[in-house]
Design a protein around this motif. Structure first.
Motif, PDB file in Angstrom:
ATOM      1  N   VAL A  64       0.971  -1.526  -0.300  1.00  0.00           N
ATOM      2  CA  VAL A  64       0.494   0.214  -0.197  1.00  0.00           C
ATOM      3  C   VAL A  64       1.056   1.781  -0.412  1.00  0.00           C
ATOM      4  O   VAL A  64       0.919   1.849  -1.764  1.00  0.00           O
ATOM      5  N   GLY A  65       1.446   1.932   0.869  1.00  0.00           N
ATOM      6  CA  GLY A  65       2.067   2.760   1.213  1.00  0.00           C
ATOM      7  C   GLY A  65       3.023   2.891   0.640  1.00  0.00           C
ATOM      8  O   GLY A  65       4.091   2.102   0.493  1.00  0.00           O
ATOM      9  N   SER A  88      -3.287  -5.930   0.380  1.00  0.00           N
ATOM     10  CA  SER A  88      -3.180  -6.424   1.990  1.00  0.00           C
ATOM     11  C   SER A  88      -3.831  -6.292   2.473  1.00  0.00           C
ATOM     12  O   SER A  88      -4.559  -6.555   3.971  1.00  0.00           O
ATOM     13  N   GLY A 138      -9.522   6.347  10.525  1.00  0.00           N
ATOM     14  CA  GLY A 138      -8.969   6.352   8.595  1.00  0.00           C
ATOM     15  C   GLY A 138     -10.076   5.308   7.946  1.00  0.00           C
ATOM     16  O   GLY A 138      -9.575   4.198   9.046  1.00  0.00           O
ATOM     17  N   ILE A 139     -10.400   4.961   7.710  1.00  0.00           N
ATOM     18  CA  ILE A 139     -12.017   4.095   7.784  1.00  0.00           C
ATOM     19  C   ILE A 139     -11.555   3.687   5.964  1.00  0.00           C
ATOM     20  O   ILE A 139     -13.022   4.096   5.259  1.00  0.00           O
ATOM     21  N   ILE A 142      -8.551  -1.096   4.376  1.00  0.00           N
ATOM     22  CA  ILE A 142      -8.166  -1.964   5.840  1.00  0.00           C
ATOM     23  C   ILE A 142      -8.975  -1.894   6.284  1.00  0.00           C
ATOM     24  O   ILE A 142      -9.380  -2.801   7.608  1.00  0.00           O
ATOM     25  N   HIS A 188      -5.328   3.581  10.784  1.00  0.00           N
ATOM     26  CA  HIS A 188      -5.246   2.938   9.472  1.00  0.00           C
ATOM     27  C   HIS A 188      -5.625   3.865   8.459  1.00  0.00           C
ATOM     28  O   HIS A 188      -5.890   4.031   7.627  1.00  0.00           O
ATOM     29  N   ILE A 189      -4.705   5.051   8.417  1.00  0.00           N
ATOM     30  CA  ILE A 189      -4.211   6.687   8.446  1.00  0.00           C
ATOM     31  C   ILE A 189      -2.971   6.511   7.105  1.00  0.00           C
ATOM     32  O   ILE A 189      -1.924   5.012   8.234  1.00  0.00           O
ATOM     33  N   PRO A 190      -2.297   6.957   5.762  1.00  0.00           N
ATOM     34  CA  PRO A 190      -1.309   7.232   5.764  1.00  0.00           C
ATOM     35  C   PRO A 190      -0.261   8.059   6.436  1.00  0.00           C
ATOM     36  O   PRO A 190      -1.112   8.577   6.959  1.00  0.00           O
ATOM     37  N   PHE A 191       0.856   7.322   6.135  1.00  0.00           N
ATOM     38  CA  PHE A 191       1.339   9.057   7.188  1.00  0.00           C
ATOM     39  C   PHE A 191       1.868  10.310   6.312  1.00  0.00           C
ATOM     40  O   PHE A 191       1.978  10.283   4.464  1.00  0.00           O
ATOM     41  N   GLU A 194       0.044  15.461   7.744  1.00  0.00           N
ATOM     42  CA  GLU A 194      -1.611  15.594   8.423  1.00  0.00           C
ATOM     43  C   GLU A 194      -1.905  14.886   9.454  1.00  0.00           C
ATOM     44  O   GLU A 194      -2.147  15.030  10.294  1.00  0.00           O
ATOM     45  N   GLY A 267       1.824  -6.776   8.917  1.00  0.00           N
ATOM     46  CA  GLY A 267       1.362  -6.956   8.645  1.00  0.00           C
ATOM     47  C   GLY A 267       0.427  -7.537   7.469  1.00  0.00           C
ATOM     48  O   GLY A 267      -0.466  -7.647   7.609  1.00  0.00           O
TER      49      GLY A 267
END
Ligand code: NAD
Length: 294
Positions: A64-65, A88, A138-139, A142, A188-191, A194, A267
């Motif tokens: 993902v990231g 994933s 984060g929704i 995942i 469940h958030i991206p880096f 923010e 993960g």
């Protein structure tokens, strides 16, 4: 076309990709001739790395990231960057369920003491996740898979995500309510700028003292020193951490605490997920070879 597989992918991927060209695995001396580069989170294509691959047309991040890739520089150089975000979610969601259940039922302590010949049946009283409040920060993909599974376990699910107004399972609310009223908080958030250090001294101070914090997202969304201080002081009950500010987490204040469950960024590491990633990688390489990828 030369395809360089830099990190660990499914064992059958080189065979699957062979119809598109020469496939080399984990041999970085081949980088200068590579047209396609496959990475997961270990290889970090920065400016210098990209400059040493003048033929590169496509980087695929299996996962993902894409924060390990200098995407702005790739854009400047005309190199396409793709990931496999849909693959994933199930693997990570199952790890989150495992983390909650392991902590509530004290599985690590129970295993260690029983395996050492003790019988701590009376001492090892656990707790349930049934009717506990799970706060998802984060929704996206995942967290939605986590919500499906947590609902089946009878949890109450709330979520904060400024970019999502409604959700089929989670009740959307404010960050403050998630922090104040959750028994479990799962990130469940991206880096991003923010989300950097979103969990810090101030946000930790709003949480219940029996809260469990779960991070399978990205290490930098938590201020590790602030979380370690709260865990040591007991103002936070427990944490389950799969991702770290620096990986491996050498010198991290989170390593070695009593009330933490730590795993080495596993993960997404299931055989089934590697298969799904392989299928998506094959599709992307096929599209590139037919000139259909943008
Ligand atoms: P996704 O893009 O589907 O969902 C992310 C959600 O975060 C989105 O709904 C977005 O609106 C929300 N969001 C963005 N900024 C926010 C903010 N400031 N506050 C609250 N919500 C915000 O992503 P995903 O596939 O669900 O992945 C989530 C995270 O998990 C990513 O950081 C990813 O890198 C990580 N991940 C880790 C592993 C692992 O091995 N541990 C594996 C896969 C993904």
């Amino acid at each position: 076309m030369k395809i360089l597989i830099a990190d660990k992918f499914g064992e059958d991927l080189p065979d699957k990709l062979a119809k598109y060209g020469e496939v080399v695995s984990e041999d970085m001396s081949q980088l200068k001739d590579a047209d396609v580069l496959l990475v997961r989170s270990k290889t970090r294509p920065d400016k210098e790395f990209i400059d040493s691959a003048p033929n590169l047309k496509l980087i695929i991040r299996g996962g993902v990231g894409i924060d390990n890739i200098d995407t702005a520089y790739c854009k400047e150089k005309g190199i396409l960057v793709h990931n496999t975000p849909s693959a994933s979610a199930i693997a990570v969601a199952e790890l989150v369920m495992a983390q909650m259940l392991t902590i509530q039922r004290r599985i690590v302590e129970a295993h260690n003491s029983t395996n050492a010949g003790q019988w701590e049946k009376k001492q090892l009283k656990g707790a349930e996740i049934y009717q506990k409040t799970l706060g998802l920060i984060g929704i996206g993909r995942i967290a939605t898979e986590v919500a499906v599974r947590a609902k089946a376990f009878g949890m109450d699910i709330i979520s904060y995500d400024p970019y999502v107004k409604t959700h089929d399972i989670a009740r959307m609310t404010t960050l403050e309510e998630v922090l104040k009223s959750s028994d479990f908080i799962s990130l469940h958030i991206p880096f991003t700028e923010e989300t950097k250090d979103l969990i810090n001294k101030e946000t930790l101070s709003l949480m219940k003292s029996n809260v469990v914090i779960l991070n399978t997202a990205r290490g930098k969304v938590i201020n590790e020193q602030d979380l370690a201080d709260a865990l040591k002081a007991g103002t936070i009950r427990y944490a389950a951490i799969d991702v770290y500010q620096k990986e491996p987490p050498e010198g991290s204040p989170l390593i070695g605490l009593d009330n933490i469950l730590v795993t080495p960024h596993i993960g997404a590491s299931t055989g089934e997920n590697l298969q799904r990633i392989g299928q998506l990688v094959e599709k992307l390489v096929g599209e590139l070879s037919r000139g259909e990828l943008s």
